[in-house]
Design a protein around this motif. Sequence first.
Motif, PDB file in Angstrom:
ATOM      1  N   SER A  47      22.301  26.825  97.230  1.00 32.54           N
ATOM      2  CA  SER A  47      22.070  25.163  97.455  1.00 32.54           C
ATOM      3  C   SER A  47      20.902  24.651  97.020  1.00 32.54           C
ATOM      4  CB  SER A  47      22.387  24.656  99.032  1.00 32.54           C
ATOM      5  OG  SER A  47      21.335  25.496  99.722  1.00 32.54           O
ATOM      6  N   HIS A  48      20.693  23.282  96.800  1.00 34.25           N
ATOM      7  CA  HIS A  48      19.548  22.814  96.323  1.00 34.25           C
ATOM      8  C   HIS A  48      18.357  23.063  96.984  1.00 34.25           C
ATOM      9  CE1 HIS A  48      21.780  20.727  93.093  1.00 34.25           C
ATOM     10  NE2 HIS A  48      22.405  20.101  94.055  1.00 34.25           N
ATOM     11  N   SER A  49      18.369  23.360  98.176  1.00 32.07           N
ATOM     12  CA  SER A  49      17.236  23.661  99.059  1.00 32.07           C
ATOM     13  C   SER A  49      17.768  24.294 100.261  1.00 32.07           C
ATOM     14  CB  SER A  49      16.591  22.151  99.379  1.00 32.07           C
ATOM     15  OG  SER A  49      17.231  21.378 100.242  1.00 32.07           O
ATOM     16  N   ALA A  50      17.193  25.139 101.078  1.00 31.90           N
ATOM     17  CA  ALA A  50      17.253  25.813 102.196  1.00 31.90           C
ATOM     18  C   ALA A  50      17.648  24.800 103.337  1.00 31.90           C
ATOM     19  CB  ALA A  50      16.440  26.833 102.566  1.00 31.90           C
ATOM     20  N   GLN A  51      18.804  25.262 103.981  1.00 33.71           N
ATOM     21  CA  GLN A  51      19.088  24.125 105.244  1.00 33.71           C
ATOM     22  C   GLN A  51      18.113  24.180 106.509  1.00 33.71           C
ATOM     23  OE1 GLN A  51      21.681  21.863 104.581  1.00 33.71           O
ATOM     24  NE2 GLN A  51      21.303  22.493 102.655  1.00 33.71           N
ATOM     25  N   LYS A  56      16.207  29.949 104.552  1.00 38.26           N
ATOM     26  CA  LYS A  56      15.017  30.171 103.584  1.00 38.26           C
ATOM     27  C   LYS A  56      14.590  31.696 103.506  1.00 38.26           C
ATOM     28  CE  LYS A  56      10.368  28.774 102.384  1.00 38.26           C
ATOM     29  NZ  LYS A  56       9.342  27.597 102.701  1.00 38.26           N
ATOM     30  N   LYS A  57      14.410  32.136 104.883  1.00 36.31           N
ATOM     31  CA  LYS A  57      13.978  33.572 104.931  1.00 36.31           C
ATOM     32  C   LYS A  57      14.947  34.715 104.609  1.00 36.31           C
ATOM     33  CE  LYS A  57      10.528  32.557 108.524  1.00 36.31           C
ATOM     34  NZ  LYS A  57       9.873  32.504 109.819  1.00 36.31           N
ATOM     35  N   LYS A 284      23.102  39.587  98.380  1.00 35.07           N
ATOM     36  CA  LYS A 284      23.182  38.126  98.809  1.00 35.07           C
ATOM     37  C   LYS A 284      24.582  37.866  99.748  1.00 35.07           C
ATOM     38  CE  LYS A 284      19.743  35.387  97.205  1.00 35.07           C
ATOM     39  NZ  LYS A 284      18.816  36.495  97.223  1.00 35.07           N
ATOM     40  N   LEU A 285      25.622  38.591  99.408  1.00 33.09           N
ATOM     41  CA  LEU A 285      26.620  38.446 100.144  1.00 33.09           C
ATOM     42  C   LEU A 285      26.514  38.840 101.751  1.00 33.09           C
ATOM     43  CD1 LEU A 285      29.699  37.403 100.588  1.00 33.09           C
ATOM     44  CD2 LEU A 285      30.246  39.512  99.502  1.00 33.09           C
ATOM     45  N   ALA A 286      25.946  39.921 101.639  1.00 33.76           N
ATOM     46  CA  ALA A 286      25.517  40.708 103.083  1.00 33.76           C
ATOM     47  C   ALA A 286      24.636  39.533 103.930  1.00 33.76           C
ATOM     48  CB  ALA A 286      24.818  41.940 102.930  1.00 33.76           C
ATOM     49  N   CYS A 287      23.842  39.009 103.051  1.00 34.97           N
ATOM     50  CA  CYS A 287      22.783  37.976 103.905  1.00 34.97           C
ATOM     51  C   CYS A 287      23.514  36.903 104.186  1.00 34.97           C
ATOM     52  CB  CYS A 287      21.519  37.940 103.117  1.00 34.97           C
ATOM     53  SG  CYS A 287      20.394  39.013 102.761  1.00 34.97           S
ATOM     54  N   VAL A 288      24.447  36.540 103.771  1.00 37.07           N
ATOM     55  CA  VAL A 288      25.324  35.081 104.018  1.00 37.07           C
ATOM     56  C   VAL A 288      26.232  35.533 104.967  1.00 37.07           C
ATOM     57  CG1 VAL A 288      27.288  33.767 103.038  1.00 37.07           C
ATOM     58  CG2 VAL A 288      25.226  33.892 101.615  1.00 37.07           C
ATOM     59  N   LEU A 289      26.675  36.515 105.098  1.00 36.25           N
ATOM     60  CA  LEU A 289      27.466  37.041 106.283  1.00 36.25           C
ATOM     61  C   LEU A 289      26.968  37.191 107.369  1.00 36.25           C
ATOM     62  CD1 LEU A 289      29.961  39.615 104.444  1.00 36.25           C
ATOM     63  CD2 LEU A 289      30.556  37.427 105.161  1.00 36.25           C
ATOM     64  N   LEU A 290      25.469  37.640 107.288  1.00 37.42           N
ATOM     65  CA  LEU A 290      24.669  37.789 108.330  1.00 37.42           C
ATOM     66  C   LEU A 290      24.432  36.393 108.935  1.00 37.42           C
ATOM     67  CD1 LEU A 290      22.967  39.343 110.465  1.00 37.42           C
ATOM     68  CD2 LEU A 290      21.031  39.435 108.570  1.00 37.42           C
ATOM     69  N   LEU A 291      24.029  35.427 108.048  1.00 37.98           N
ATOM     70  CA  LEU A 291      23.528  34.253 108.307  1.00 37.98           C
ATOM     71  C   LEU A 291      24.683  33.408 109.245  1.00 37.98           C
ATOM     72  CD1 LEU A 291      21.597  31.848 107.992  1.00 37.98           C
ATOM     73  CD2 LEU A 291      22.575  31.180 105.963  1.00 37.98           C
ATOM     74  N   GLN A 292      25.900  33.876 108.683  1.00 37.85           N
ATOM     75  CA  GLN A 292      27.037  33.055 109.414  1.00 37.85           C
ATOM     76  C   GLN A 292      27.236  33.651 110.817  1.00 37.85           C
ATOM     77  OE1 GLN A 292      28.974  30.293 108.218  1.00 37.85           O
ATOM     78  NE2 GLN A 292      27.333  30.451 106.937  1.00 37.85           N
ATOM     79  N   ALA A 293      26.880  34.747 110.849  1.00 39.63           N
ATOM     80  CA  ALA A 293      27.203  35.494 112.437  1.00 39.63           C
ATOM     81  C   ALA A 293      25.981  35.152 113.285  1.00 39.63           C
ATOM     82  CB  ALA A 293      27.219  36.950 112.248  1.00 39.63           C
TER      83      ALA A 293
END
Length: 400
Positions: A47-51, A56-57, A284-293
């Motif tokens: 995205s344009h910037s971290a939410q 971010k981390k 990156k996919l692993a980090c997104v799935l972690l973030l969503q959890a």
Amino acid sequence: MDVQLPLISKAWQHVKALIGIDTHALVNEDDIEGKLSLKAIAQCYPSHSAQSEIDKKLLYTPLIPGIDNFIGRDSQQQQLTDAIERWQNNKGELTAVIGPFGCGVSSFLNQFHQQYAQEHTVTYLSFYHGVLTTKEAIANLCYCFNITEAPTSITAAIALINQLPRHIIIIDDLHKLMLRMMGNYQALVTFATMLMETRQHHCWILGCETFVWHRLSSQYSITNFVKSIITLDYFSQQDLADLLKQKTSQISLQLTDTNDEETNNSLFDNMAKQLHQASDGHPKLACVLLLQALVNDGNSPITLNPISQPDLSSLKQCIDEDLFSLAELYVHGGLRVFQHAEIFATSIEHSSLKLEYLARQGLVKAHYSKQDFAQHYYLITPTLTRIIAMHLLNHNKLYL
């Protein structure tokens, strides 16, 4: 006025199918329990910037330079070091670093850029777009040496480059050279000739996607000219666990109420295993799935919900025409509307609708031009490269 309603109706159905209005092409995937739609994954990154600070981390902050950027890459690091040492001993040959999109080829090359910049003159070049003429190929390579007025002939360019101080040149995104448009073949020949004739004096390191490399090999026998081929892949379960350990050390993630180290380690390993199975090692996919959890209610510590699996419903609904478009987007690293139209010998309008449909499904990411819709640029969503490539491979749209 004579209005042919059946023809209008038929055309409207075709337009709806292209841009995703048809009801059979729309599934409310986010409501599927334990599944996360590809569109939802695509909206998380980039995205344009971290939410938030956690975004971010987990998604944007690079690993510690010089230490952990090489997680699981020890042998490849040594191979590249050996190639550079051979060049230093006047035995230079072309070196390629290949790997699937999202596995970290660019990060790997960037780390070497930083590592050797103190000892040598190092230039890092990433192609903005593919070259289609001899003149463009010469200009791109001369740019590596800050030559603003490039010679008009290959012979003169080679002679000039060989007179310059010795350089290490890292060229990433070699897939941009695979643009299947008129003039591309001669540009490739020019590019390869200049590299071959300057390889003893300058150290050329090329970064390329795996499927593109196989296409270059089968069509242009590129492996006959590249001496060292260094292969990267997505992370193993242990390597992904090491990466996640670093990422989660920056946030207050708590997996258990106890302070028992053995229990915490066991729970972390189980989390890493689930993320590896869901992402196939795509970091990156692993980090997104972690973030969503993550459960972040504003209080500390942060806890964890069950890990969701990517839902492939939208990808499975793609017809062959969609998959062929995805395959070309993949191997080119992205296409503009007019390029897609030329490759598929179709109209600009049809290509625009087709690519926008794929974007609406979350499968590709769009960068829009304000001046000309034919210049809209579409690429495979970075977090979905592994998922889409495997689907294309299983449906015979990509070839090893």
